[in-house]
Design a protein around this motif. Structure first.
Motif, PDB file in Angstrom:
ATOM      1  N   ASP A 193       0.806  -1.232   0.000  1.00 18.63           N
ATOM      2  CA  ASP A 193       0.000   0.000   0.000  1.00 18.63           C
ATOM      3  C   ASP A 193       0.839   1.282   0.000  1.00 18.63           C
ATOM      4  O   ASP A 193       0.323   2.376   0.197  1.00 18.63           O
ATOM      5  CB  ASP A 193      -1.021   0.001   1.142  1.00 18.63           C
ATOM      6  CG  ASP A 193      -0.387  -0.204   2.502  1.00 18.63           C
ATOM      7  OD1 ASP A 193       0.769  -0.677   2.554  1.00 18.63           O
ATOM      8  OD2 ASP A 193      -1.035   0.124   3.506  1.00 18.63           O
ATOM      9  N   CYS A 195       2.571   4.329  -1.609  1.00 26.76           N
ATOM     10  CA  CYS A 195       2.313   5.114  -2.825  1.00 26.76           C
ATOM     11  C   CYS A 195       3.300   6.262  -2.957  1.00 26.76           C
ATOM     12  O   CYS A 195       3.733   6.838  -1.953  1.00 26.76           O
ATOM     13  CB  CYS A 195       0.916   5.733  -2.791  1.00 26.76           C
ATOM     14  SG  CYS A 195      -0.420   4.558  -2.804  1.00 26.76           S
ATOM     15  N   LEU A 311       0.363   6.501   2.076  1.00 24.61           N
ATOM     16  CA  LEU A 311      -0.186   5.146   1.969  1.00 24.61           C
ATOM     17  C   LEU A 311      -1.517   5.173   1.229  1.00 24.61           C
ATOM     18  O   LEU A 311      -2.196   6.208   1.175  1.00 24.61           O
ATOM     19  CB  LEU A 311      -0.363   4.540   3.370  1.00 24.61           C
ATOM     20  CG  LEU A 311       0.944   4.282   4.133  1.00 24.61           C
ATOM     21  CD1 LEU A 311       0.653   3.749   5.533  1.00 24.61           C
ATOM     22  CD2 LEU A 311       1.873   3.326   3.371  1.00 24.61           C
ATOM     23  N   GLU A 312      -1.871   4.037   0.677  1.00 20.85           N
ATOM     24  CA  GLU A 312      -3.067   3.950  -0.160  1.00 20.85           C
ATOM     25  C   GLU A 312      -4.339   4.442   0.554  1.00 20.85           C
ATOM     26  O   GLU A 312      -5.238   4.998  -0.086  1.00 20.85           O
ATOM     27  CB  GLU A 312      -3.254   2.502  -0.635  1.00 20.85           C
ATOM     28  CG  GLU A 312      -4.265   2.418  -1.738  1.00 20.85           C
ATOM     29  CD  GLU A 312      -4.047   1.236  -2.666  1.00 20.85           C
ATOM     30  OE1 GLU A 312      -3.258   0.327  -2.315  1.00 20.85           O
ATOM     31  OE2 GLU A 312      -4.670   1.227  -3.730  1.00 20.85           O
ATOM     32  N   ALA A 313      -4.386   4.271   1.863  1.00 17.90           N
ATOM     33  CA  ALA A 313      -5.569   4.701   2.625  1.00 17.90           C
ATOM     34  C   ALA A 313      -5.842   6.190   2.440  1.00 17.90           C
ATOM     35  O   ALA A 313      -6.974   6.644   2.613  1.00 17.90           O
ATOM     36  CB  ALA A 313      -5.355   4.391   4.107  1.00 17.90           C
ATOM     37  N   HIS A 314      -4.823   6.968   2.068  1.00 15.99           N
ATOM     38  CA  HIS A 314      -4.984   8.427   1.924  1.00 15.99           C
ATOM     39  C   HIS A 314      -4.936   8.896   0.477  1.00 15.99           C
ATOM     40  O   HIS A 314      -4.841  10.102   0.208  1.00 15.99           O
ATOM     41  CB  HIS A 314      -3.935   9.143   2.780  1.00 15.99           C
ATOM     42  CG  HIS A 314      -4.019   8.743   4.217  1.00 15.99           C
ATOM     43  ND1 HIS A 314      -3.117   7.890   4.814  1.00 15.99           N
ATOM     44  CD2 HIS A 314      -4.965   9.017   5.155  1.00 15.99           C
ATOM     45  CE1 HIS A 314      -3.485   7.671   6.053  1.00 15.99           C
ATOM     46  NE2 HIS A 314      -4.599   8.333   6.296  1.00 15.99           N
ATOM     47  N   LEU A 315      -5.014   7.932  -0.442  1.00 20.31           N
ATOM     48  CA  LEU A 315      -4.905   8.251  -1.872  1.00 20.31           C
ATOM     49  C   LEU A 315      -5.935   9.279  -2.346  1.00 20.31           C
ATOM     50  O   LEU A 315      -5.593  10.249  -3.024  1.00 20.31           O
ATOM     51  CB  LEU A 315      -5.039   6.944  -2.679  1.00 20.31           C
ATOM     52  CG  LEU A 315      -4.953   7.044  -4.195  1.00 20.31           C
ATOM     53  CD1 LEU A 315      -3.588   7.547  -4.629  1.00 20.31           C
ATOM     54  CD2 LEU A 315      -5.184   5.680  -4.831  1.00 20.31           C
ATOM     55  N   GLN A 317      -7.642  11.493  -0.636  1.00 23.79           N
ATOM     56  CA  GLN A 317      -7.386  12.807  -0.036  1.00 23.79           C
ATOM     57  C   GLN A 317      -6.235  13.521  -0.754  1.00 23.79           C
ATOM     58  O   GLN A 317      -6.313  14.706  -1.044  1.00 23.79           O
ATOM     59  CB  GLN A 317      -6.997  12.611   1.420  1.00 23.79           C
ATOM     60  CG  GLN A 317      -8.045  13.099   2.411  1.00 23.79           C
ATOM     61  CD  GLN A 317      -7.629  12.690   3.801  1.00 23.79           C
ATOM     62  OE1 GLN A 317      -7.447  11.491   4.079  1.00 23.79           O
ATOM     63  NE2 GLN A 317      -7.455  13.676   4.670  1.00 23.79           N
ATOM     64  N   LYS A 329       2.322   3.158  -7.785  1.00 23.87           N
ATOM     65  CA  LYS A 329       2.296   2.178  -6.694  1.00 23.87           C
ATOM     66  C   LYS A 329       3.443   1.206  -6.967  1.00 23.87           C
ATOM     67  O   LYS A 329       3.307   0.308  -7.794  1.00 23.87           O
ATOM     68  CB  LYS A 329       0.955   1.441  -6.667  1.00 23.87           C
ATOM     69  CG  LYS A 329      -0.189   2.347  -6.261  1.00 23.87           C
ATOM     70  CD  LYS A 329      -1.490   1.579  -6.169  1.00 23.87           C
ATOM     71  CE  LYS A 329      -2.658   2.535  -6.078  1.00 23.87           C
ATOM     72  NZ  LYS A 329      -3.930   1.882  -6.360  1.00 23.87           N
TER      73      LYS A 329
END
Ligand code: PMV
Length: 334
Positions: A193, A195, A311-315, A317, A329
């Motif tokens: 994850d 980025c 990290l991908e969780a914040h892509l 945003q 990635k």
């Protein structure tokens, strides 16, 4: 020790200048250093003062196609345009190729396709020289190990020795005068994850090459003496961050390492700054977003462009904040 001596050490009795095949096709990814290579202990062999650590950019890089031709000079095409033999880019490549052949040749048609801006601090020389040595290995049938290829790529451009692998790579500075212990090594850390966001502010050629800037910094910057110790600390932190998947530690260490490298340049004389006004504005925006809770960091090389780390969780945003960002990635394709 000269470059030609290193080539002899590596090729030994393998044929120099006699092609085994008519063609060689290769791709190498570009790489972005999280702990930078800044300063050489040998300017000709591109031997670094310190070790460094990078991440490869997956499909972003350079593809080369070598074809032996019946000519007395090379024919170089870069992204569809035939290059003037007198151009700096062509001269640099031809000088490198001459290390591996005799006066009578062989000469090549070389088609280079790069999907990153050339000479804008996005490590185009890194993937360029790495792909060239991979293609030469095929054409000449050398059968070299990837470590030997990494050493040869370093002779073209230091950071190229890290572009022979995907993922995280460490370049050990080494101690030998011939540099046979100075090459890239893959680090076995997967981080799916993870980025990288490329923020290109200018695709123009940089005004000062990294070679010149390193020389001036090593010779004329009061802060450079603090750099090796900073790298030693940062390498330990980065490896801890990788093994513990500690993104905050990775981000903080990478950004701090880049800022420290640029600080050594700012304190050189004449001073060196690769930033554009926009570069500084975006740094401040990142610091503000981070103070508001977004885990977003950046790194910067010898150019105005920034590479964002998140990290991908914040892509989503990150995409919403930066409309022109290109997302990579690094582990998506592995
Ligand atoms: O390999 P060179 O000569 O293009 O130097 C690369 C220097 C930096 O990109 C600023 C740092 C690095 O480690 O890639």
């Amino acid at each position: 020790v000269k470059k030609s001596d290193v080539v002899k050490l590596i090729l030994k009795n393998k044929y120099l200048g006699t092609p085994l095949k008519q063609t060689g096709v290769a791709f190498a990814p570009t790489n972005i250093a999280l702990c930078k290579y800044w300063g050489k202990r040998d300017n000709d062999l591109n031997l670094p003062v310190t070790s460094s650590l990078s991440i490869a950019l997956g499909k972003k890089g350079a593809k080369v196609n070598f074809q032996v031709i019946n000519e007395t000079h090379d024919l170089i095409t870069l992204n569809g345009e035939v290059l003037d033999v007198a151009s700096a880019f062509a001269q640099r490549l031809v000088t490198f190729l001459n290390l591996f052949r005799l006066k009578q040749g062989p000469y090549f048609s070389i088609i280079i396709e790069s999907n990153i801006p050339i000479a804008a601090g996005l490590a185009s020389s890194a993937c360029g020289f790495a792909s060239v040595v991979l293609a030469l290995n095929q054409v000449f049938g050398w059968n070299l190990t990837v470590t030997e290829l990494s050493i040869l790529a370093r002779l073209g451009s230091g950071s190229a020795c890290r572009s022979l692998w995907q993922g995280f790579v460490e370049w050990n500075a080494g101690q030998r005068a011939d540099g046979m212990d100075s090459y890239g090594q893959p680090l076995n850390f997967n981080w799916p994850d993870f980025c990288i966001g490329l923020l290109v502010m200018s695709e123009k050629e940089k005004h000062l090459s990294s070679r010149e800037a390193m020389l001036r910094t090593v010779n004329h910057s009061a802060l450079y003496s603090a750099w090796p110790a900073k790298v030693t600390t940062d390498l330990v932190k980065l490896k801890t961050a990788l093994s513990e998947k500690d993104f905050t530690l990775l981000g903080e260490t990478s950004e701090s390492n880049a800022m420290s490298m640029h600080a050594t340049m700012l304190s050189a004389w004449p001073p060196i700054s690769y930033a554009l006004p926009e570069t500084v504005m975006i740094m401040q925006k990142i610091w503000k977003l981070r103070s508001e809770g977004l885990p977003l960091y950046f790194t910067q090389d010898a150019g105005p462009n920034l590479k964002l780390l998140f990290l991908e969780a914040h892509l989503l945003q990150v995409k919403a904040e930066f409309s022109h960002i290109e997302i990579v990635k690094p582990f998506a394709h592995i």
